[in-house]
Design a protein around this motif. Structure first.
Motif, PDB file in Angstrom:
ATOM      1  N   GLN A   5      37.601  38.252  33.617  1.00 50.09           N
ATOM      2  CA  GLN A   5      37.477  36.993  34.351  1.00 50.09           C
ATOM      3  C   GLN A   5      36.291  36.993  35.322  1.00 50.09           C
ATOM      4  O   GLN A   5      36.046  35.994  35.978  1.00 50.09           O
ATOM      5  CB  GLN A   5      38.767  36.712  35.116  1.00 50.09           C
ATOM      6  CG  GLN A   5      39.988  36.601  34.235  1.00 50.09           C
ATOM      7  CD  GLN A   5      39.856  35.504  33.190  1.00 50.09           C
ATOM      8  OE1 GLN A   5      39.442  34.404  33.488  1.00 50.09           O
ATOM      9  NE2 GLN A   5      40.191  35.823  31.952  1.00 50.09           N
ATOM     10  N   GLN A   6      35.557  38.087  35.431  1.00 43.63           N
ATOM     11  CA  GLN A   6      34.463  38.146  36.396  1.00 43.63           C
ATOM     12  C   GLN A   6      33.282  37.282  35.957  1.00 43.63           C
ATOM     13  O   GLN A   6      33.135  36.960  34.791  1.00 43.63           O
ATOM     14  CB  GLN A   6      34.019  39.588  36.614  1.00 43.63           C
ATOM     15  CG  GLN A   6      33.277  40.202  35.428  1.00 43.63           C
ATOM     16  CD  GLN A   6      32.920  41.650  35.685  1.00 43.63           C
ATOM     17  OE1 GLN A   6      32.600  42.009  36.794  1.00 43.63           O
ATOM     18  NE2 GLN A   6      32.994  42.463  34.654  1.00 43.63           N
ATOM     19  N   SER A   7      32.452  36.913  36.920  1.00 45.63           N
ATOM     20  CA  SER A   7      31.265  36.125  36.602  1.00 45.63           C
ATOM     21  C   SER A   7      30.224  37.034  35.948  1.00 45.63           C
ATOM     22  O   SER A   7      30.267  38.264  36.086  1.00 45.63           O
ATOM     23  CB  SER A   7      30.683  35.514  37.872  1.00 45.63           C
ATOM     24  OG  SER A   7      30.090  36.528  38.677  1.00 45.63           O
ATOM     25  N   ILE A   8      29.284  36.417  35.265  1.00 48.26           N
ATOM     26  CA  ILE A   8      28.252  37.215  34.617  1.00 48.26           C
ATOM     27  C   ILE A   8      27.357  37.898  35.645  1.00 48.26           C
ATOM     28  O   ILE A   8      26.900  39.019  35.432  1.00 48.26           O
ATOM     29  CB  ILE A   8      27.443  36.398  33.586  1.00 48.26           C
ATOM     30  CG1 ILE A   8      26.655  37.369  32.700  1.00 48.26           C
ATOM     31  CG2 ILE A   8      26.558  35.368  34.263  1.00 48.26           C
ATOM     32  CD1 ILE A   8      26.305  36.848  31.344  1.00 48.26           C
ATOM     33  N   SER A   9      27.124  37.272  36.784  1.00 51.47           N
ATOM     34  CA  SER A   9      26.303  37.924  37.810  1.00 51.47           C
ATOM     35  C   SER A   9      27.015  39.157  38.371  1.00 51.47           C
ATOM     36  O   SER A   9      26.381  40.182  38.631  1.00 51.47           O
ATOM     37  CB  SER A   9      25.921  36.946  38.922  1.00 51.47           C
ATOM     38  OG  SER A   9      27.059  36.385  39.512  1.00 51.47           O
ATOM     39  N   THR A  10      28.322  39.081  38.526  1.00 54.60           N
ATOM     40  CA  THR A  10      29.090  40.244  38.967  1.00 54.60           C
ATOM     41  C   THR A  10      29.041  41.339  37.910  1.00 54.60           C
ATOM     42  O   THR A  10      28.910  42.525  38.232  1.00 54.60           O
ATOM     43  CB  THR A  10      30.545  39.851  39.268  1.00 54.60           C
ATOM     44  OG1 THR A  10      30.542  38.868  40.302  1.00 54.60           O
ATOM     45  CG2 THR A  10      31.379  41.040  39.691  1.00 54.60           C
ATOM     46  N   PHE A  11      29.126  40.968  36.643  1.00 54.78           N
ATOM     47  CA  PHE A  11      29.039  41.926  35.542  1.00 54.78           C
ATOM     48  C   PHE A  11      27.688  42.655  35.571  1.00 54.78           C
ATOM     49  O   PHE A  11      27.634  43.881  35.470  1.00 54.78           O
ATOM     50  CB  PHE A  11      29.231  41.198  34.213  1.00 54.78           C
ATOM     51  CG  PHE A  11      29.146  42.082  33.001  1.00 54.78           C
ATOM     52  CD1 PHE A  11      30.168  42.961  32.691  1.00 54.78           C
ATOM     53  CD2 PHE A  11      28.040  42.027  32.168  1.00 54.78           C
ATOM     54  CE1 PHE A  11      30.094  43.784  31.556  1.00 54.78           C
ATOM     55  CE2 PHE A  11      27.956  42.830  31.039  1.00 54.78           C
ATOM     56  CZ  PHE A  11      28.988  43.703  30.734  1.00 54.78           C
ATOM     57  N   PHE A  12      26.604  41.916  35.746  1.00 54.98           N
ATOM     58  CA  PHE A  12      25.280  42.541  35.829  1.00 54.98           C
ATOM     59  C   PHE A  12      25.206  43.472  37.038  1.00 54.98           C
ATOM     60  O   PHE A  12      24.714  44.595  36.930  1.00 54.98           O
ATOM     61  CB  PHE A  12      24.180  41.469  35.929  1.00 54.98           C
ATOM     62  CG  PHE A  12      23.602  41.059  34.611  1.00 54.98           C
ATOM     63  CD1 PHE A  12      22.382  41.563  34.175  1.00 54.98           C
ATOM     64  CD2 PHE A  12      24.265  40.167  33.792  1.00 54.98           C
ATOM     65  CE1 PHE A  12      21.844  41.186  32.963  1.00 54.98           C
ATOM     66  CE2 PHE A  12      23.741  39.780  32.571  1.00 54.98           C
ATOM     67  CZ  PHE A  12      22.519  40.299  32.155  1.00 54.98           C
ATOM     68  N   ASN A  13      25.705  43.017  38.173  1.00 60.01           N
ATOM     69  CA  ASN A  13      25.594  43.783  39.404  1.00 60.01           C
ATOM     70  C   ASN A  13      26.506  45.007  39.427  1.00 60.01           C
ATOM     71  O   ASN A  13      26.048  46.121  39.686  1.00 60.01           O
ATOM     72  CB  ASN A  13      25.902  42.870  40.591  1.00 60.01           C
ATOM     73  CG  ASN A  13      25.579  43.515  41.914  1.00 60.01           C
ATOM     74  OD1 ASN A  13      24.649  44.301  42.021  1.00 60.01           O
ATOM     75  ND2 ASN A  13      26.350  43.189  42.930  1.00 60.01           N
ATOM     76  N   LEU A  16      26.866  46.733  34.971  1.00 56.06           N
ATOM     77  CA  LEU A  16      25.593  47.228  34.428  1.00 56.06           C
ATOM     78  C   LEU A  16      24.726  47.869  35.507  1.00 56.06           C
ATOM     79  O   LEU A  16      23.791  48.601  35.195  1.00 56.06           O
ATOM     80  CB  LEU A  16      24.823  46.088  33.754  1.00 56.06           C
ATOM     81  CG  LEU A  16      25.538  45.412  32.589  1.00 56.06           C
ATOM     82  CD1 LEU A  16      24.711  44.243  32.072  1.00 56.06           C
ATOM     83  CD2 LEU A  16      25.836  46.414  31.478  1.00 56.06           C
ATOM     84  N   ARG A  17      25.028  47.578  36.755  1.00 52.75           N
ATOM     85  CA  ARG A  17      24.251  48.058  37.910  1.00 52.75           C
ATOM     86  C   ARG A  17      22.785  47.627  37.803  1.00 52.75           C
ATOM     87  O   ARG A  17      21.874  48.378  38.140  1.00 52.75           O
ATOM     88  CB  ARG A  17      24.411  49.563  38.073  1.00 52.75           C
ATOM     89  CG  ARG A  17      25.846  49.946  38.397  1.00 52.75           C
ATOM     90  CD  ARG A  17      25.997  51.393  38.758  1.00 52.75           C
ATOM     91  NE  ARG A  17      25.750  52.274  37.635  1.00 52.75           N
ATOM     92  CZ  ARG A  17      26.641  53.088  37.107  1.00 52.75           C
ATOM     93  NH1 ARG A  17      27.834  53.131  37.604  1.00 52.75           N
ATOM     94  NH2 ARG A  17      26.328  53.871  36.107  1.00 52.75           N
ATOM     95  N   ALA A  18      22.600  46.407  37.326  1.00 54.65           N
ATOM     96  CA  ALA A  18      21.277  45.795  37.206  1.00 54.65           C
ATOM     97  C   ALA A  18      21.375  44.385  37.798  1.00 54.65           C
ATOM     98  O   ALA A  18      21.585  43.417  37.083  1.00 54.65           O
ATOM     99  CB  ALA A  18      20.845  45.738  35.745  1.00 54.65           C
ATOM    100  N   PRO A  19      21.240  44.275  39.118  1.00 54.82           N
ATOM    101  CA  PRO A  19      21.430  42.975  39.754  1.00 54.82           C
ATOM    102  C   PRO A  19      20.409  41.937  39.282  1.00 54.82           C
ATOM    103  O   PRO A  19      19.227  42.236  39.143  1.00 54.82           O
ATOM    104  CB  PRO A  19      21.231  43.267  41.248  1.00 54.82           C
ATOM    105  CG  PRO A  19      21.329  44.748  41.382  1.00 54.82           C
ATOM    106  CD  PRO A  19      20.941  45.333  40.064  1.00 54.82           C
ATOM    107  N   LEU A  20      20.912  40.741  39.034  1.00 54.27           N
ATOM    108  CA  LEU A  20      20.032  39.635  38.683  1.00 54.27           C
ATOM    109  C   LEU A  20      19.156  39.292  39.887  1.00 54.27           C
ATOM    110  O   LEU A  20      19.625  39.348  41.036  1.00 54.27           O
ATOM    111  CB  LEU A  20      20.850  38.411  38.274  1.00 54.27           C
ATOM    112  CG  LEU A  20      21.690  38.561  37.007  1.00 54.27           C
ATOM    113  CD1 LEU A  20      22.689  37.411  36.892  1.00 54.27           C
ATOM    114  CD2 LEU A  20      20.804  38.642  35.781  1.00 54.27           C
TER     115      LEU A  20
END
Length: 149
Positions: A5-13, A16-20
């Protein structure tokens, strides 16, 4: 395990540890320590180019005023120069207004692994070399500058 349910920006941050660069208009990000590139890609934009599975990553038909376009062009150049890149597969919300896509959901357990790009008249395609578990990308090390493969 990532929260579905997390947002894609949270997923990246967080995952993936690659902040948008910008949560509203960024289409991808680079992991600051490993140099890995992660791109948002649409599930329905997968194609076969000369018999090779691909997904479109840049095209002139995308909105020219989009703030994310210059960043995506830089990401494509990174791929051309050998940066290891992965795709986060997004599924569009079919009820969204025409011309503006929104993400209904995105794949959290696996990523597409890219192995280069193919240029075509209609755009630039990332070659899909396979899939990898999302957690597997954390075990990579940064490739020294100048080494392409």
């Amino acid at each position: 395990m990532p929260d579905p349910q997390q947002s894609i920006s949270t997923f990246f941050n967080q995952t993936l540890r690659a902040p948008l660069h910008n949560n509203r208009w960024s289409w991808g990000a680079v992991h600051p320590e490993t140099g890995q590139l992660f791109l948002r890609v649409w599930d329905d934009e997968r194609h076969s180019v000369r018999g090779v599975p691909c997904v479109i990553v840049h095209t002139d038909t995308w909105k020219s005023a989009s703030t994310g376009r210059p960043e995506r062009a830089r990401h494509v150049e990174l791929m051309r120069n050998g940066t290891q890149a992965y795709g986060v597969v997004c599924f569009p919300d079919e009820t969204a207004s025409r011309g503006h896509r929104t993400i209904r959901r995105f794949e959290t357990q696996t990523l597409l692994r890219f192995s280069g790009v193919i240029d075509r008249q209609e755009g630039v395609y990332a070659v899909i070399a396979g899939t990898v578990p999302t957690q597997a990308v954390h075990h990579r090390v940064r490739i020294p500058a100048g080494i392409l493969r």
